[in-house]
Design a protein around this motif. Structure first.
Motif, mmCIF file in Angstrom:
data_model
loop_
_atom_site.group_PDB
_atom_site.id
_atom_site.type_symbol
_atom_site.label_atom_id
_atom_site.label_comp_id
_atom_site.label_asym_id
_atom_site.label_seq_id
_atom_site.Cartn_x
_atom_site.Cartn_y
_atom_site.Cartn_z
ATOM 1 N N GLY A 100 0.901 -1.416 -0.498
ATOM 2 C CA GLY A 100 0.146 0.032 0.131
ATOM 3 C C GLY A 100 0.715 1.133 -0.200
ATOM 4 N N GLY A 102 3.056 1.999 -2.134
ATOM 5 C CA GLY A 102 4.383 2.876 -3.102
ATOM 6 C C GLY A 102 2.414 4.297 -3.890
ATOM 7 N N VAL A 103 1.245 4.155 -3.342
ATOM 8 C CA VAL A 103 0.701 5.581 -3.040
ATOM 9 C C VAL A 103 0.793 6.462 -2.588
ATOM 10 C CG1 VAL A 103 -1.271 6.371 -3.316
ATOM 11 C CG2 VAL A 103 -0.910 3.208 -3.834
ATOM 12 N N THR A 147 -2.232 3.979 2.516
ATOM 13 C CA THR A 147 -1.808 5.095 1.833
ATOM 14 C C THR A 147 -2.449 6.482 2.034
ATOM 15 O OG1 THR A 147 -4.036 4.042 1.480
ATOM 16 C CG2 THR A 147 -2.531 2.569 0.511
#
Lengths: 229, 307
Positions: A100, A102-103, A147
């Motif tokens: 999660g 990466g965002v 995120t």
């Protein structure tokens, strides 16, 4: 914060969500209650973009996300904890959470995540598939939280989980609301859990909203009547 | 095995073992690409052998160009052409994914047909461009010859080079898959595509780069392949079946399994080939493989977790 207008969802030719309208404010927890098969999961899947809309719009902070793909909706601040958890069974707990990140461009898992879920820190090198149901649920929530969402969607978080953990999850949700400026939308069948977390309760039946009430004014017997089979 | 002394047998095993290592290297590189692509998007890439041929022809082209224009550069061009083989095959893979395969993801049988068609198109293109005759690049001096380990055992240098190359590429793939954030996203998508999208992973972009990477590795396999045999339009097809065998036997989701199965299949074939004929060696390997798969249908190394 979240603004849904005239939302319609169909499976092939048959429409199962018939034009829902609702808004959820910042720092509000909204519970969608209803029996099995009334459209709760379909509604949630259409909000995160797993199912396409057949009509209507979804706005987050004024941005229209109804045409976006799932990953773009996550970038716009929606996070999703699906029914049945859907953690990645072959990834370790730590890797599950990192998917999660990466965002949000986080480099390391923030301490407050492990503070919320100490058991995940303990088990961070185990494979996700080897955790118990309740631990997997916590993992799915942690994965959604990293995120940095504005809106957190939880689809039946208490399904198949032992009662003592259900209480823990309710506490965690209330804790999250205190820590962050976040809108939480949760679908539920367990009334006691809903009463412990929600500010507002909506009842869904056959794809339409049939009842709405603030928690403090709720007539529990009436809601129980809607939920009974 | 009558008529051979123990010393001779030892030498035979060692030398066939080393020639098996060259086969192992090519099979492993091919299987790595195929397994990554299959694991990631469930696409069985029938054209994978042709991407290997692309790498081989790239090497051949580089060798011809070097010979005619920069003869002084001949000892070094091979290293450069490995990198170029990777880039060319990878770019063609990227293009194939973009033009063809991404439209067919939910239809596994159609991808099978489409990639098979692609392989036929590519084979004919090779025939039209390079001719039907097999070609070989001029290998640099330092790749030729053998290192005499004992009186009876000669170790071919090209085999050692290919083995080294394979180790480097395999380690690189392992690093990418298990240590990088890109690899994490690939593994997440492999396990649950829908959920990966819902945690913010752009699965389509991941697909495209994974396909390109798989084809690029096949290109490297092609460059390595030129050191052990000559390249023709149908070279790819000859290796694709063995490669499928390696992937199925190793367990599609496991890189360790791929390595172990490439090694055992290559060695079994290469050592058996010395004592019985080549096709009998293949029959024997296949029989053993079928037997093992009957008892372990998920392949050698399938990971065990609650689902």
């Amino acid at each position: 914060m979240l603004d849904v207008a005239n939302l319609k969802v169909s499976y092939g030719q048959s429409e199962v969500i018939h034009g829902l309208n609702f808004t959820a404010k910042k720092n509000e927890t909204l519970a969608v209650m209803g029996r099995n098969g009334m459209g709760k999961t379909t509604l949630f899947k259409s909000l995160i973009g797993v199912l396409p809309l057949s009509g209507g719009s979804i706005h987050i902070d004024g941005t229209d996300i109804s045409k976006c793909e799932s990953y773009q909706r996550v970038e716009n601040g929606v996070a999703y904890v699906p029914q049945g958890r859907m953690i990645f069974p072959n990834l370790t707990v730590q890797e599950n959470i990192e998917t999660g990140m990466g965002v949000s461009k986080l480099k390391a898992i923030p301490d407050d995540i492990y503070a919320l879920f100490p058991v995940l820190h303990e088990m961070r090198h185990r494979k996700g598939g080897n955790l118990s149901g309740g631990q997997q649920q916590q993992l799915a929530i942690a994965r959604a939280l990293v995120t940095n969402p504005k809106v957190l969607l939880l689809d039946e978080p208490t399904e198949g989980i032992q009662p003592s953990i259900i209480k823990d999850i309710a506490n965690v949700l209330n804790e999250i609301k205190k820590m962050r400026d976040i809108t939480i939308i949760v679908s539920e069948q367990v009334l006691s859990f809903t009463m412990a977390v929600a500010d507002r309760i909506i009842v869904i039946d056959k794809g339409n909203f049939i009842h709405e009430d603030l928690r403090d004014d709720v007539d529990t017997d009436k809601i129980k009547g809607y939920l009974s089979v | 095995m009558g008529g051979y002394s123990y010393g001779e047998l030892g030498a035979i095993f060692a030398m066939q073992g080393f020639s098996g290592i060259s086969l192992f290297s090519v099979l492993l590189l091919m299987a790595l690409g195929l397994a990554i692509i299959f694991g990631q998007m469930g696409v069985i890439n029938m054209a994978h052998g042709e991407f290997m041929a692309v790498g081989a022809y790239t090497t051949y082209l580089m060798s011809s160009l070097t010979e005619s224009f920069f003869p002084a550069f001949l000892p070094y061009y091979f290293i450069l052409s490995i990198a170029l083989a990777f880039i060319v095959a990878g770019a063609m893979g990227y293009l194939a994914e973009y033009v063809l395969i991404r439209h067919l993801y939910s239809r596994p049988l159609d991808t099978l047909l489409a990639t098979w068609g692609l392989s036929l198109i590519m084979q004919q293109s090779f025939r039209s461009i390079f001719g039907a005759r097999e070609v070989s690049p001029t290998l640099p001096e330092w790749l030729l010859g053998a290192y005499p380990a004992t009186d009876m055992i000669d170790i071919p240098i090209n085999g050692l080079f290919v083995l080294g190359l394979t180790i480097v590429v395999t380690l690189g793939v392992f690093y990418l898959m298990f240590k990088s954030s890109w690899g994490l996203r690939v593994r997440a998508t492999t396990q649950n595509r829908v959920m990966s999208g819902a945690v913010g992973i752009n699965t389509k972009k991941i697909d495209r780069f994974t396909f390109a990477l798989g084809c690029g590795i096949a290109g490297i396999a092609g460059a390595a392949f030129t050191t052990i045999a000559s390249t023709g339009p149908t070279t790819g097809t000859l290796y694709i079946v063995d490669t499928f065998m390696v992937v199925v036997f190793g367990g599609a989701a496991s890189l360790f399994g791929t390595i172990a199965s490439a090694f055992s299949i290559a060695q079994a074939q290469s050592i058996l080939e010395f004592f019985i004929s080549g096709s009998m060696a293949k029959v024997f390997t296949l029989l053993v493989l079928v037997l093992i798969l009957m008892f372990k249908p998920e392949g050698l190394f399938a990971s065990k977790v609650r689902r």
